[in-house]
Design a protein around this motif. Structure first.
Motif, PDB file in Angstrom:
ATOM      1  N   GLY A  59      13.658  -1.967  -8.650  1.00 35.84           N
ATOM      2  CA  GLY A  59      12.896  -1.922  -7.482  1.00 35.84           C
ATOM      3  C   GLY A  59      12.894  -3.384  -6.768  1.00 35.84           C
ATOM      4  N   ARG A  60      12.324  -3.354  -5.411  1.00 35.47           N
ATOM      5  CA  ARG A  60      12.457  -4.494  -4.817  1.00 35.47           C
ATOM      6  C   ARG A  60      10.950  -4.923  -4.478  1.00 35.47           C
ATOM      7  N   LEU A  61      10.888  -6.066  -4.090  1.00 38.71           N
ATOM      8  CA  LEU A  61       9.523  -6.792  -3.653  1.00 38.71           C
ATOM      9  C   LEU A  61       9.689  -6.726  -2.101  1.00 38.71           C
ATOM     10  N   PHE A  62       8.552  -5.973  -1.476  1.00 37.62           N
ATOM     11  CA  PHE A  62       8.280  -6.030   0.125  1.00 37.62           C
ATOM     12  C   PHE A  62       7.017  -6.986   0.379  1.00 37.62           C
ATOM     13  N   TYR A  63       7.191  -7.833   1.351  1.00 38.47           N
ATOM     14  CA  TYR A  63       5.969  -8.315   1.813  1.00 38.47           C
ATOM     15  C   TYR A  63       5.702  -7.842   3.336  1.00 38.47           C
ATOM     16  N   ILE A  64       4.478  -7.467   3.663  1.00 34.94           N
ATOM     17  CA  ILE A  64       4.131  -7.335   4.915  1.00 34.94           C
ATOM     18  C   ILE A  64       3.045  -7.811   5.490  1.00 34.94           C
ATOM     19  N   GLY A  65       3.178  -8.164   6.681  1.00 32.96           N
ATOM     20  CA  GLY A  65       2.087  -9.080   7.406  1.00 32.96           C
ATOM     21  C   GLY A  65       2.195  -9.394   8.590  1.00 32.96           C
ATOM     22  N   ALA A  66       1.382 -10.245   9.400  1.00 33.44           N
ATOM     23  CA  ALA A  66       1.280 -10.156  10.896  1.00 33.44           C
ATOM     24  C   ALA A  66       1.066 -11.743  11.066  1.00 33.44           C
ATOM     25  N   GLY A  67       1.619 -12.363  12.153  1.00 28.69           N
ATOM     26  CA  GLY A  67       1.274 -13.779  12.441  1.00 28.69           C
ATOM     27  C   GLY A  67       1.581 -14.554  11.334  1.00 28.69           C
ATOM     28  N   THR A  68       0.902 -15.497  11.168  1.00 30.44           N
ATOM     29  CA  THR A  68       1.025 -16.659  10.173  1.00 30.44           C
ATOM     30  C   THR A  68       1.382 -15.995   8.595  1.00 30.44           C
ATOM     31  N   SER A  69       0.431 -15.031   8.410  1.00 23.40           N
ATOM     32  CA  SER A  69       0.730 -14.368   7.155  1.00 23.40           C
ATOM     33  C   SER A  69       2.152 -13.587   6.946  1.00 23.40           C
ATOM     34  N   GLY A  70       2.515 -13.027   7.945  1.00 21.84           N
ATOM     35  CA  GLY A  70       3.937 -12.329   8.009  1.00 21.84           C
ATOM     36  C   GLY A  70       4.969 -13.406   7.977  1.00 21.84           C
ATOM     37  N   ILE A 125      12.829   2.796   1.235  1.00 20.06           N
ATOM     38  CA  ILE A 125      11.740   2.754   0.315  1.00 20.06           C
ATOM     39  C   ILE A 125      11.378   3.562  -0.767  1.00 20.06           C
ATOM     40  N   ASN A 126      11.098   3.276  -2.005  1.00 19.65           N
ATOM     41  CA  ASN A 126      11.138   4.232  -2.977  1.00 19.65           C
ATOM     42  C   ASN A 126      10.016   3.762  -3.983  1.00 19.65           C
ATOM     43  N   LYS A 127       9.850   4.590  -5.036  1.00 24.39           N
ATOM     44  CA  LYS A 127       8.605   4.586  -6.075  1.00 24.39           C
ATOM     45  C   LYS A 127       8.868   3.391  -6.756  1.00 24.39           C
ATOM     46  N   ASP A 128      10.210   2.705  -7.115  1.00 29.53           N
ATOM     47  CA  ASP A 128      10.282   1.721  -7.817  1.00 29.53           C
ATOM     48  C   ASP A 128      10.092   0.253  -7.001  1.00 29.53           C
ATOM     49  N   ASP A 129       9.695   0.496  -5.714  1.00 30.37           N
ATOM     50  CA  ASP A 129       9.586  -0.859  -5.167  1.00 30.37           C
ATOM     51  C   ASP A 129       8.017  -1.280  -5.056  1.00 30.37           C
TER      52      ASP A 129
END
Length: 270
Positions: A59-70, A125-129
């Protein structure tokens, strides 16, 4: 109810302070951030463990965010390949509004609850992510929507927020709440909240990579040798690990192009 990140600053009349007063007072506020992060270590531990488990499955690691957080998520993701020698698609940062939003705010991009999942689907994207939402407020629609869809698809989800009992923490299976209190400039979450998120991201990605075997002892043995400084650091690592002289260590590093491989093929290891 006003969330703590939106509460009025503990300091009044900032515009009347001297430069020294501004710097001293901001520094006093910043000193409280590591203590807030410390309280969140049990939550971070749970998020690290599930991330390691999933990444060992491919699996992989995804970050999602907006503005400064993104932007902080993108920063952390972009530093993993050069630091740990991992592929660029192991850790991926996504920001509301796309790459344009990295440098320039995209109006109302964070208010779209469907867009994060659309962005994630572009990566198969898949269930191991693992999907980690980053939002100081804990209320960003882009992040909430992405986490809800990820949950529905059977993915592991986490978050890093700076308010207690937020909708994003409720949506995340592995929430991390780092509550730093009111900002020095009221509502400016690029300050203490941003610092807290950066510290938490440092701890998350570094711990994950160490658990995945990307550090030997305390050395970045898989780092990319992308400039003179890093090549010199790599030579020192080979010397320290093998006891070889600088010239021999340099030749080994040049031959194999990687600190770990140079050490393993030296025939010597402490």
């Amino acid at each position: 109810m006003v969330r703590v990140t939106e509460k009025e600053s503990n300091y009044q009349d900032l515009d009347k302070m001297s430069v020294n007063e501004l710097l001293t007072n901001m520094n006093s506020e910043d000193k409280t951030v590591p203590l807030a992060v410390e309280k969140a270590i049990p939550q971070l531990e749970a998020l690290v463990k599930i991330t390691v488990e999933k990444m060992k499955l491919g699996g992989r690691l995804f970050y999602i965010g907006a503005g400064t957080s993104g932007r902080l998520g993108i920063l952390d993701a972009s530093e993993c390949p050069p630091t740990f020698g991992v592929p660029f698609d192991w850790v991926i940062g996504l920001i509301a509004g796309g790459d344009t939003a990295i440098r320039k705010a995209v109006e109302f991009a964070e208010d779209n609850m469907e867009q994060a999942w659309k962005d994630l689907q572009e990566f198969g994207i898949n269930k191991d992510d693992v999907v980690v939402g980053i939002a100081a407020s804990g209320t960003t629609p882009y992040v909430i929507g992405g986490l809800n869809e990820a949950n529905s698809a059977g993915l592991a989800t986490g978050c890093i927020v700076c308010n207690s009992n937020s909708p994003i923490a409720e949506a995340a299976q592995y929430p991390v709440e780092v509550v730093v209190g009111p900002e020095f400039v009221t509502g400016s979450t690029r300050l203490k909240s941003g610092t807290a998120q950066k510290l938490a991201l440092n701890m998350l990605s570094t711990s994950v990579m160490i658990q995945l075997g990307r550090v030997k002892g305390n050395k970045m043995v898989d780092m990319q040798l992308s400039n003179i400084k890093l090549v010199a650091r790599g030579v020192r690592m080979v010397m320290d690990e093998t006891g070889l002289d600088e010239d021999t260590a340099s030749k080994l590093l040049d031959q194999y192009g990687n600190v770990r491989k140079a050490i393993e093929n030296s025939g010597i290891s402490k």
